[in-house]
Every structure is written in C-alpha cells, then in structure tokens.
Design a protein around this motif. Structure first.
Motif, mmCIF file in Angstrom:
data_model
loop_
_atom_site.group_PDB
_atom_site.id
_atom_site.type_symbol
_atom_site.label_atom_id
_atom_site.label_comp_id
_atom_site.label_asym_id
_atom_site.label_seq_id
_atom_site.Cartn_x
_atom_site.Cartn_y
_atom_site.Cartn_z
ATOM 1 N N LYS A 29 0.750 -1.002 -0.220
ATOM 2 C CA LYS A 29 -0.044 -0.127 0.129
ATOM 3 C C LYS A 29 0.895 1.144 0.094
ATOM 4 C CE LYS A 29 -3.529 2.437 2.391
ATOM 5 N NZ LYS A 29 -4.407 2.547 3.633
ATOM 6 N N SER A 30 0.532 2.060 -0.811
ATOM 7 C CA SER A 30 1.588 3.461 -0.762
ATOM 8 C C SER A 30 1.528 4.044 0.447
ATOM 9 C CB SER A 30 0.787 4.305 -1.923
ATOM 10 O OG SER A 30 1.400 5.640 -1.726
ATOM 11 N N PRO A 31 2.709 4.234 0.817
ATOM 12 C CA PRO A 31 2.910 5.025 2.357
ATOM 13 C C PRO A 31 2.783 6.565 2.130
ATOM 14 C CG PRO A 31 4.993 4.423 1.163
ATOM 15 C CD PRO A 31 3.972 3.669 0.424
ATOM 16 N N PHE A 32 2.583 7.080 0.880
ATOM 17 C CA PHE A 32 2.265 8.261 0.610
ATOM 18 C C PHE A 32 0.549 8.580 1.049
ATOM 19 C CE2 PHE A 32 6.032 7.855 -1.945
ATOM 20 C CZ PHE A 32 6.312 9.150 -1.935
ATOM 21 N N VAL A 33 -0.084 7.628 0.431
ATOM 22 C CA VAL A 33 -1.564 7.501 0.942
ATOM 23 C C VAL A 33 -1.628 7.198 2.551
ATOM 24 C CG1 VAL A 33 -3.891 6.177 0.426
ATOM 25 C CG2 VAL A 33 -2.154 6.669 -1.398
ATOM 26 N N THR A 34 -0.881 6.386 2.887
ATOM 27 C CA THR A 34 -1.196 5.908 4.473
ATOM 28 C C THR A 34 -0.814 7.217 5.363
ATOM 29 O OG1 THR A 34 -0.606 3.789 3.894
ATOM 30 C CG2 THR A 34 -0.248 4.496 6.178
ATOM 31 N N THR A 35 0.369 7.946 4.584
ATOM 32 C CA THR A 35 0.815 9.117 5.523
ATOM 33 C C THR A 35 -0.470 10.163 5.609
ATOM 34 O OG1 THR A 35 3.124 8.684 5.076
ATOM 35 C CG2 THR A 35 2.337 10.893 5.909
ATOM 36 N N LEU A 36 -0.988 10.492 4.460
ATOM 37 C CA LEU A 36 -1.875 11.706 4.220
ATOM 38 C C LEU A 36 -3.257 10.974 4.999
ATOM 39 C CD1 LEU A 36 -1.496 12.768 0.597
ATOM 40 C CD2 LEU A 36 -0.819 13.846 2.862
ATOM 41 N N GLU A 37 -3.742 9.928 4.843
ATOM 42 C CA GLU A 37 -4.683 9.553 5.958
ATOM 43 C C GLU A 37 -4.767 9.667 7.354
ATOM 44 O OE1 GLU A 37 -6.533 6.051 2.664
ATOM 45 O OE2 GLU A 37 -5.233 5.434 4.286
ATOM 46 N N HIS A 38 -3.366 9.218 7.870
ATOM 47 C CA HIS A 38 -2.846 9.420 9.044
ATOM 48 C C HIS A 38 -2.918 10.746 9.589
ATOM 49 C CE1 HIS A 38 -0.852 8.186 12.611
ATOM 50 N NE2 HIS A 38 -0.010 9.334 12.608
ATOM 51 N N ILE A 39 -2.567 11.769 8.763
ATOM 52 C CA ILE A 39 -2.767 13.160 9.349
ATOM 53 C C ILE A 39 -4.093 13.928 8.938
ATOM 54 C CG2 ILE A 39 -0.357 13.521 9.152
ATOM 55 C CD1 ILE A 39 -0.596 15.034 6.570
ATOM 56 N N GLY A 40 -5.111 13.072 8.378
ATOM 57 C CA GLY A 40 -6.272 13.393 8.484
ATOM 58 C C GLY A 40 -6.774 14.328 7.180
ATOM 59 N N ILE A 41 -6.064 14.094 5.881
ATOM 60 C CA ILE A 41 -6.313 14.861 4.873
ATOM 61 C C ILE A 41 -7.650 14.200 4.274
ATOM 62 C CG2 ILE A 41 -5.611 15.850 2.724
ATOM 63 C CD1 ILE A 41 -4.220 16.962 4.862
ATOM 64 N N PRO A 42 -8.978 14.958 4.056
ATOM 65 C CA PRO A 42 -10.030 14.196 3.436
ATOM 66 C C PRO A 42 -9.808 14.004 2.146
ATOM 67 C CG PRO A 42 -10.498 16.187 4.444
ATOM 68 C CD PRO A 42 -9.267 16.208 4.668
ATOM 69 N N GLY A 43 -10.155 12.620 1.736
ATOM 70 C CA GLY A 43 -10.165 12.285 0.380
ATOM 71 C C GLY A 43 -8.734 12.073 -0.323
#
Length: 460
Positions: free
Chosen positions: A268-282
């Motif tokens: 799974k892309s760690p870029f996606v994981t990071t943005l989801e972790h810090i709460g960026i919608p969508g």
C-alpha cells in the motif's frame, strides 16, 4: 571498421523542457509511490538513508553518462559507448538487456494501472484494463515524437506537483500543527529503534531503490531527438542529485516521521497512508489518481525508450533492420509495435501465471539494471582518454578515476550481498539466466555480422 549510428536519423523536435521532464517522469512511478513501502518495512525509519546512498550511486552514474553523452551525443547513448569501449558483444548485451528491462516494466506498469482502475471499476477484469492502457500508450507513441514529449511533460508535471504538495502538507503537520501528537521526530527512534533490522538492512533495499530510480538515464537517449543534445544532457545530469534528494530522500524521511514506521503496510502506498494518518479528506482517492498518472507516465516513457533501443540495435545490425525504419514523423513504428507486443504478452502472462512466469520476469529485470550501470561505469573509465585526446571533454566526472572505481566497487558489493542473501539470491539467479540466454543468442546469431539484413558498414 565500426558501425556508428548518427543522431540525425531521428528528428530533433524535443525541447529542453521535454527532455528534463522525461528524465524525471521516467523515475517517478509505482516503484516510488508503492515500492517504498517495501523498503520502509524492511529497513525501518532509516530507510531514507538507503535512498540517499542509492541516490548518490545513481547520480554519479548519471554524471558519467553525462560526460560521455556531452562528448559524443548519439541516439544509442550508453549502448553506443559500450560499443566504442568494448566492441560489438558489449553493445549487443547492454542494448538487449536494457530493452528487456523496459518491455518488462511496460507490462508491469500496465498491470499496476489495471489494478488501480479495477478498484474503481471492479466489474472490468484487470487484464482487460491493462490491455486498454497499453493500446492507448501505443497509439500515443505512434503519433509523433512531439506528441510523446508533450504527454510525458504533463504526466511528469502532475507527479512533481503532487509530491511537492505532499512534502509541503507533511512539513506543516510535523512542524506547524502541534495538535497531532502522533506526528513527531521521535518516530525515528521509537518502535524498535532507527534501524530495527540492523545496519545491514540499509544495503538490502538498494536493489529495490535502484529499480525505483531507473529512468533518469532515458534523457540521454531522448536528447538525440532534442534541439540541443549536449546542453540538455548537462542540465539533466547536474539536476539529478537535487531531484533525488527532494523527491526521494526528503519524501521518505517525512513519511517515517509522520507516523510510526510499523504503520506502513507492504503493497500500500506509504504516501496514501501518511495523508490518511494526518487526516487529509479524500487524500487516498486523490493520491491514487496521481499514482495512476505516474504509472501511465512510466508506461509511456518505457515504450519510447524500448523502441529507441531497438532502433540503435537495428541500425548496427544487432536486431532486424525493419526496427530502424522511420515514418515521415520520425517515429520507429515497427520498434514501437515490437516493444508493445512484448508488453501485451506480459499482461497476459500476469493474468495466467502471476506467481511463476510473471514473477520470474519481474525479478530478473530488476537486477538487470545493476549490470547496465556497471557497463556505463566501465565504459566511462575506458573512454575518458579518448575524449581528452579528441578535445571533446566538456562535462567531466569529478575525481576521475577514483570516483568511477568507487561506484563500480559499490555495485559489485551490492551484487555480492545479493548472492549471500537467501531472499535476494533468486533475483540474481534469474537475472543470470537472462544474461546467459542473451549470450547464447549472441553466439548463435548476434555474433554473425549481417545476420538480420544487409546493413552497410560505415568506415570511421
């Protein structure tokens, strides 16, 4: 007598911006956006050091390639330099290994693109989507060189903007937003330490990282179809280290700071994981779309590169002569089609034998690049005196010959470490099988002059 392909055979319609973005776009694909998860999982927070060490090797190899390309611009790039340095066998092996690498990458990227779109449209099989992407990129490459250059410019531009936005957002949440206690520099040392799997893990990921960084050398091939080859090559080579530090090292550093490295899931892309972790919608959907663009970009550049390598091999009687045929727009149509046919085959193989034949192709092609890099280094060492005597040395490698020798030693050390690592031994073995098969082909057919057609030799 020696057969030399003249760059004037191809039209110089690419601009500096096209060549620059091509070098960057070819190296920003699924290997970075998704493959970095494997490096982080196997190394820990210190993964960004693996990217930095590998980046230095890649940057120095590019500098060597830039020296040769500025002194002697040619469509074949390092394939021609291998020929000048060590003769026809070296050029044959280097060219076909490089072509093999890219046609497998084309198939791999098409499958990844199919998987991404399949997540949105689950009723359409992955292989059908992948074939559709292949057909689209094939038609784009057949239109004209300028059409390819423009498409790659915008593909790469989207990726660059996305990574820069990612870096800006994560820096803000690390240093500017104190409300999120899980985003902290302490993530570098907690959860098992900075290098939880030992110092050796820093070097174990080098092969994966080199695979993700491959593509920057494509600029030296594309430069032959640009308006100012020497200038464009120097600009690209000078910018490589800066780009690596920003788009690879800094990005991975921010990922392992933004959350515990143990939260990264392989595949799974760690870029996606990071943005989801810090709460960026969508964020997941947006970045997944960017990854799809990255896949299309590498797919586009891969077809271009493979067809040009076939062009130079055919121009020197090391592939069927028809592969060197250009249409009125300066496109080697048959070379594009031949390369894309292999890509179609890879997509079908991925659908039928994903864990056997397709996995063999991926494993063997990834290690191939180490041997291509090794040939670039050896060619530079051999040809430096030639450029000096001819007065064409315009862009020199620092610390010659010690720096090239250190890079060669580093590449050999990586190969030796692979041979000693039970996990990586299979990739090295499969690469060895590929090299052996090409050597047999050369001895049976490639070693015979004028084997494919009557291509006249040119005296130098």
């Amino acid at each position: 007598m020696e057969i030399i392909n003249k760059p004037s055979h191809l039209k110089g319609v690419l601009k500096t911006r096209h060549v620059s973005m091509l070098a960057l776009g070819s190296a920003l694909g699924a290997g970075l956006f998704v493959g970095s998860s494997t490096v982080i999982a196997s190394t820990g927070p210190g993964a960004f050091i693996t990217y930095a060490l590998t980046g230095i090797i890649v940057a120095l190899v590019m500098r060597m390639l830039g020296e040769m390309a500025a002194a002697h611009p040619t469509t074949g790039s390092f394939v021609e330099y291998a020929r000048l340095a060590f003769g026809r066998p070296a050029a044959y092996m280097t060219g076909w290994l490089y072509w093999y690498f890219w046609v497998i990458v084309v198939g791999f990227e098409a499958v990844v693109g199919g998987q991404i779109i399949n997540a949105w449209l689950p009723d359409i099989p992955v292989w059908v989507i992948a074939l559709g992407l292949m057909i689209g990129m094939t038609l784009l490459n057949l239109l004209s060189v300028r059409s390819f250059g423009e498409a790659e410019y915008w593909f790469a531009g989207i990726k660059v903007v996305a990574i820069l936005v990612f870096i800006g957002v994560v820096i803000y949440f690390i240093f500017g937003d104190k409300s999120n206690s899980t985003v902290s520099l302490s993530n570098l040392t907690q959860h098992g330490g900075f290098l939880p799997h030992g110092v050796g893990s820093l070097f174990a990921g080098v092969v994966v990282v080199i695979f993700s960084m491959t593509g920057m050398e494509v600029a030296t091939i594309a430069a032959a179809e640009s308006d100012n080859p020497s200038r464009n090559i120097r600009k690209v080579a000078n910018a490589v280290i800066f780009r690596i530090m920003i788009f690879y090292v800094l990005a991975v550093f921010l990922i392992v700071v933004a959350q515990p490295w143990t939260d990264i899931t392989v595949g799974k892309s760690p870029f996606v994981t990071t943005l989801e972790h810090i709460g960026i919608p969508g964020a997941g959907t947006i970045l997944t779309a960017v990854i799809l663009v990255a896949v299309l970009s590498v797919l586009n550049a891969g077809l271009y590169t493979a067809s040009r390598v076939l062009f130079i091999l055919a121009s020197n009687d090391e592939a069927p002569r028809s592969m060197a045929t250009l249409n009125r727009k300066g496109v080697p149509v048959r070379g594009v089609i031949a390369s894309t046919l292999v890509g179609y085959g890879c997509v079908i193989i991925a659908a039928l034998w994903p864990d056997t034949v397709f996995q063999f192709l991926i494993n063997s092609s990834g290690t191939v690049f180490l041997f291509v890099y090794l040939m670039i280094c050896l060619s530079q060492l051999k040809l430096r005196s030639k450029w000096v005597s001819q007065g064409t040395l315009k862009f020199a490698v620092w610390g010659h010959p010690w720096v090239p020798m250190i890079v060669i030693a580093a590449i050999v050390a990586v190969l030796v470490s692979m041979a000693l690592d039970p996990v990586l031994q299979i990739s090295l073995l499969q690469c060895g099988i590929t090299i052996f098969a090409l050597a047999v082909c050369y001895l049976v057919r490639g070693g015979k002059k004028n084997q494919f057609s009557a291509v006249p030799e040119k005296k130098t």
